[in-house]
Each structure stands twice: as C-alpha cells, then as structure tokens.
Motif scaffolding. Structure first.
Motif, PDB file in Angstrom:
ATOM      1  N   PRO A  19      22.828  -4.260 109.510  1.00  0.00           N
ATOM      2  CA  PRO A  19      22.419  -2.991 108.890  1.00  0.00           C
ATOM      3  C   PRO A  19      20.906  -2.756 108.961  1.00  0.00           C
ATOM      4  CG  PRO A  19      24.013  -4.104 107.506  1.00  0.00           C
ATOM      5  CD  PRO A  19      23.616  -5.089 108.573  1.00  0.00           C
ATOM      6  N   ILE A  20      20.137  -3.827 109.039  1.00  0.00           N
ATOM      7  CA  ILE A  20      18.684  -3.714 109.165  1.00  0.00           C
ATOM      8  C   ILE A  20      18.271  -3.485 110.609  1.00  0.00           C
ATOM      9  CG2 ILE A  20      16.484  -4.946 108.871  1.00  0.00           C
ATOM     10  CD1 ILE A  20      17.797  -6.461 106.539  1.00  0.00           C
ATOM     11  N   THR A  21      18.948  -4.155 111.531  1.00  0.00           N
ATOM     12  CA  THR A  21      18.497  -4.175 112.935  1.00  0.00           C
ATOM     13  C   THR A  21      19.200  -3.194 113.856  1.00  0.00           C
ATOM     14  OG1 THR A  21      20.095  -5.919 113.515  1.00  0.00           O
ATOM     15  CG2 THR A  21      17.925  -6.626 112.718  1.00  0.00           C
ATOM     16  N   ILE A  22      20.237  -2.527 113.415  1.00  0.00           N
ATOM     17  CA  ILE A  22      21.086  -1.737 114.313  1.00  0.00           C
ATOM     18  C   ILE A  22      20.310  -0.697 115.124  1.00  0.00           C
ATOM     19  CG2 ILE A  22      21.740  -0.107 112.474  1.00  0.00           C
ATOM     20  CD1 ILE A  22      24.479   0.148 113.857  1.00  0.00           C
ATOM     21  N   TYR A  23      19.290  -0.074 114.545  1.00  0.00           N
ATOM     22  CA  TYR A  23      18.531   0.939 115.284  1.00  0.00           C
ATOM     23  C   TYR A  23      17.734   0.344 116.436  1.00  0.00           C
ATOM     24  CZ  TYR A  23      19.533   4.642 111.874  1.00  0.00           C
ATOM     25  OH  TYR A  23      20.156   5.588 111.087  1.00  0.00           O
ATOM     26  N   MET A 120      12.138   6.105 113.409  1.00  0.00           N
ATOM     27  CA  MET A 120      13.373   6.509 112.726  1.00  0.00           C
ATOM     28  C   MET A 120      13.911   5.462 111.747  1.00  0.00           C
ATOM     29  SD  MET A 120      14.054   9.626 113.535  1.00  0.00           S
ATOM     30  CE  MET A 120      15.756   9.803 112.979  1.00  0.00           C
ATOM     31  N   THR A 121      13.100   4.476 111.392  1.00  0.00           N
ATOM     32  CA  THR A 121      13.517   3.501 110.381  1.00  0.00           C
ATOM     33  C   THR A 121      12.666   3.700 109.135  1.00  0.00           C
ATOM     34  OG1 THR A 121      11.942   1.753 111.004  1.00  0.00           O
ATOM     35  CG2 THR A 121      14.042   1.819 112.187  1.00  0.00           C
ATOM     36  N   ALA A 128      19.010   2.582 105.466  1.00  0.00           N
ATOM     37  CA  ALA A 128      18.325   2.533 104.168  1.00  0.00           C
ATOM     38  C   ALA A 128      18.958   3.465 103.133  1.00  0.00           C
ATOM     39  CB  ALA A 128      16.850   2.892 104.350  1.00  0.00           C
ATOM     40  N   GLU A 129      19.927   4.280 103.562  1.00  0.00           N
ATOM     41  CA  GLU A 129      20.589   5.207 102.646  1.00  0.00           C
ATOM     42  C   GLU A 129      22.102   4.989 102.679  1.00  0.00           C
ATOM     43  OE1 GLU A 129      19.525   9.147 103.714  1.00  0.00           O
ATOM     44  OE2 GLU A 129      17.377   8.846 103.389  1.00  0.00           O
ATOM     45  N   PRO A 130      22.764   5.112 101.535  1.00  0.00           N
ATOM     46  CA  PRO A 130      24.224   4.885 101.475  1.00  0.00           C
ATOM     47  C   PRO A 130      25.013   5.735 102.463  1.00  0.00           C
ATOM     48  CG  PRO A 130      23.310   5.014  99.259  1.00  0.00           C
ATOM     49  CD  PRO A 130      22.200   5.385 100.198  1.00  0.00           C
ATOM     50  N   GLY A 131      24.601   6.992 102.640  1.00  0.00           N
ATOM     51  CA  GLY A 131      25.328   7.883 103.539  1.00  0.00           C
ATOM     52  C   GLY A 131      25.324   7.423 104.987  1.00  0.00           C
ATOM     53  N   LEU A 135      28.178   6.254 109.480  1.00  0.00           N
ATOM     54  CA  LEU A 135      27.940   6.076 110.913  1.00  0.00           C
ATOM     55  C   LEU A 135      27.956   4.606 111.292  1.00  0.00           C
ATOM     56  CD1 LEU A 135      25.082   8.681 111.510  1.00  0.00           C
ATOM     57  CD2 LEU A 135      27.465   8.839 112.269  1.00  0.00           C
ATOM     58  N   TYR A 136      27.419   3.767 110.412  1.00  0.00           N
ATOM     59  CA  TYR A 136      27.354   2.324 110.685  1.00  0.00           C
ATOM     60  C   TYR A 136      28.748   1.742 110.883  1.00  0.00           C
ATOM     61  CZ  TYR A 136      26.689  -2.668 109.831  1.00  0.00           C
ATOM     62  OH  TYR A 136      26.720  -4.043 109.926  1.00  0.00           O
ATOM     63  N   TYR A 137      29.656   2.047 109.970  1.00  0.00           N
ATOM     64  CA  TYR A 137      31.006   1.488 110.082  1.00  0.00           C
ATOM     65  C   TYR A 137      31.802   2.134 111.221  1.00  0.00           C
ATOM     66  CZ  TYR A 137      30.258  -1.257 105.911  1.00  0.00           C
ATOM     67  OH  TYR A 137      29.770  -2.181 105.019  1.00  0.00           O
ATOM     68  N   GLY A 138      31.445   3.358 111.560  1.00  0.00           N
ATOM     69  CA  GLY A 138      32.046   3.959 112.744  1.00  0.00           C
ATOM     70  C   GLY A 138      31.638   3.204 114.002  1.00  0.00           C
ATOM     71  N   PHE A 139      30.377   2.777 114.055  1.00  0.00           N
ATOM     72  CA  PHE A 139      29.873   2.007 115.183  1.00  0.00           C
ATOM     73  C   PHE A 139      30.534   0.634 115.229  1.00  0.00           C
ATOM     74  CE2 PHE A 139      26.541  -0.675 117.193  1.00  0.00           C
ATOM     75  CZ  PHE A 139      26.495  -0.028 118.412  1.00  0.00           C
ATOM     76  N   ILE A 140      30.734   0.030 114.049  1.00  0.00           N
ATOM     77  CA  ILE A 140      31.429  -1.260 113.965  1.00  0.00           C
ATOM     78  C   ILE A 140      32.832  -1.138 114.559  1.00  0.00           C
ATOM     79  CG2 ILE A 140      32.451  -2.944 112.373  1.00  0.00           C
ATOM     80  CD1 ILE A 140      29.448  -3.231 112.561  1.00  0.00           C
ATOM     81  N   GLY A 141      33.518  -0.046 114.203  1.00  0.00           N
ATOM     82  CA  GLY A 141      34.861   0.181 114.734  1.00  0.00           C
ATOM     83  C   GLY A 141      34.861   0.356 116.232  1.00  0.00           C
TER      84      GLY A 141
END
Length: 242
Positions: A19-23, A120-121, A128-131, A135-141
């Motif tokens: 979650p910190i490094t994905i960008y 963009m970080t 850094a935001e819950p919303g 997108l993060y979990y969509g990328f995981i999928g």
C-alpha cells in the motif's frame, strides 16, 4: 532451504508494504507524469530495474516483487503449471504500446522539465486515503486472477509490464559479455528425479534445461528453488559472463 525461507520472508515484507509502494510500480503514473513533463518515482524504479537486471537478471521478481508474493500465496489454491508458449509475448505487446504512449506523452508535453520521485504520493506514501483502497484491491484482483485461473505466476508470464525491462537488461548483459547472476547445471550428476521442474514457481522444464546444461530462460526469475530442491546439488548459482 534456508535461502527459500529468507526469500519468502522478504516477499512477505514487500507485500505488507505494497500500500505504501504501489505507485512506484505504476505504469499509469509514468504516463500521467509524462503528460506534465515530470519524471515520476515509478519511472526511476523501472529505470533501476533495467540497470540492475544487467547483473541480477530477473531476481527482483523472486525476491522483492509484491506481485510475485501475491501469486505465490495463491499456489495453495492453484499450483498447476502455467502454459507459457506464445502467451508469454502478450506482455511484450502491452509493454511496447505503453512505451510508445510514454514517449508520445513526453513529446506532447514538451519533454522532461522536472524530476519528482514522490510524484502523486503523500509524503512518499501511495495509498494515504481510505477511498484509494478501492483501486488498490482492484489491482490486487488483477494480479491474482490469472494465477487462480491459469496456474503458477500466470500474471508474470502473460501481463507483467515490468518483466520486459529485466529481460532486456539480461540481453544487454549477454551481448556485452558482462558478468551476471546465472544458474549452472552439471548434467552428469542428474538422476532425473524431476524435482526441479515440479518445484519451479515459473513452470519451467528445468530438467530439460539441465540435460542441455543451458539453464538460461527469459522466464527464469533466479529464485533458486530448483537449486535448493535438487537432492544431488546439480544446480548452482554462479556469477559469470556468457
């Protein structure tokens, strides 16, 4: 097998930090940065991948990549070998279109005007935001789905946009005859137990490569599982030039 425990621990840590490094692994941010004439953090990371792969091959994929950690975690659900073949070229098509898009965006924006590693970080943190977790979990999928359907590390084989950088790096090394990390085999000691092929997380026919004493393959991530699984120490890490 101590090496594999360390490898998996490093992969786990990389996954927890995702979650910190994905960008910093985002191809989209490179395009967005290019539209604003900015060299983003992910641009720098991809450049480093190319440079380091000259000496370390695709070992990033096996020891550091959070996407690799996700896929290896899915082995308990589907540990069947992926069908590689011509499907491996899908990622090169994706990569080629993406590279052309980046070049076009930089041209359209007037070239490079700024370097911003934290682009963009928020203070270097990607999510850094819950919303943003939607997108993060969509990328995981997106990473997990191919492996769950098609087998071991299918995302690496078919869709990974980072792999071509490392493949190109190894090709440059071989052309310039530079020293780099390899796996070597002594076929005289092989007892044809096939454990190396069965254990390979990239679904490679390692046993066949051992017989030819040619263990280089663009899909090999130098994880060393075959080295550590072999009961006769047929396979070994070596640093040498081709």
């Amino acid at each position: 097998m101590k090496r594999q425990k360390v490898r998996k621990l490093v992969l786990l840590i990389s996954l927890l930090l995702f979650p910190i490094t994905i960008y910093y692994f985002s191809p989209y941010l490179i395009i967005q940065g290019a539209l604003e004439s900015v060299i983003s953090g992910s641009f720098i990371v991809f450049g480093l991948m190319l440079i380091l792969s000259v000496f370390l091959g695709r070992s990033f994929c096996s020891y550091v990549c959070p996407a690799g950690a996700l896929q290896e975690a899915s082995f308990s659900f589907n540990d069947k070998p992926s069908k590689i073949g011509k499907r491996r070229y899908i990622k090169y098509v994706i990569w080629g279109i993406w590279i052309l898009s980046v070049a076009f965006c930089f041209w359209r924006s007037g070239g490079i005007k700024k370097v911003d590693p934290l682009y963009m970080t928020e203070y270097g943190i990607s999510i850094a935001e819950p919303g943003a977790y939607i997108l993060y979990y969509g990328f995981i999928g997106l990473i997990l789905l191919p492996s769950l359907i098609c087998g071991k590390r299918a995302f690496c084989h078919y869709f990974c946009w980072m792999a071509p950088f490392m493949v190109i790096g190894t090709k440059i090394r071989d052309q310039l005859h530079l020293p780099g990390l390899h796996i070597e085999a002594d076929s005289n000691q092989c007892i044809s137990c096939n454990k190396c092929s069965k254990s390979c997380p990239m679904s490679l026919d390692v046993a066949k490569m051992v017989k030819k004493e040619e263990c280089q393959d663009s899909e090999c991530i130098l994880c060393g599982v075959c080295v550590d699984t072999c009961p006769k120490n047929v396979l070994k890490y070596k640093i040498k030039s081709k």
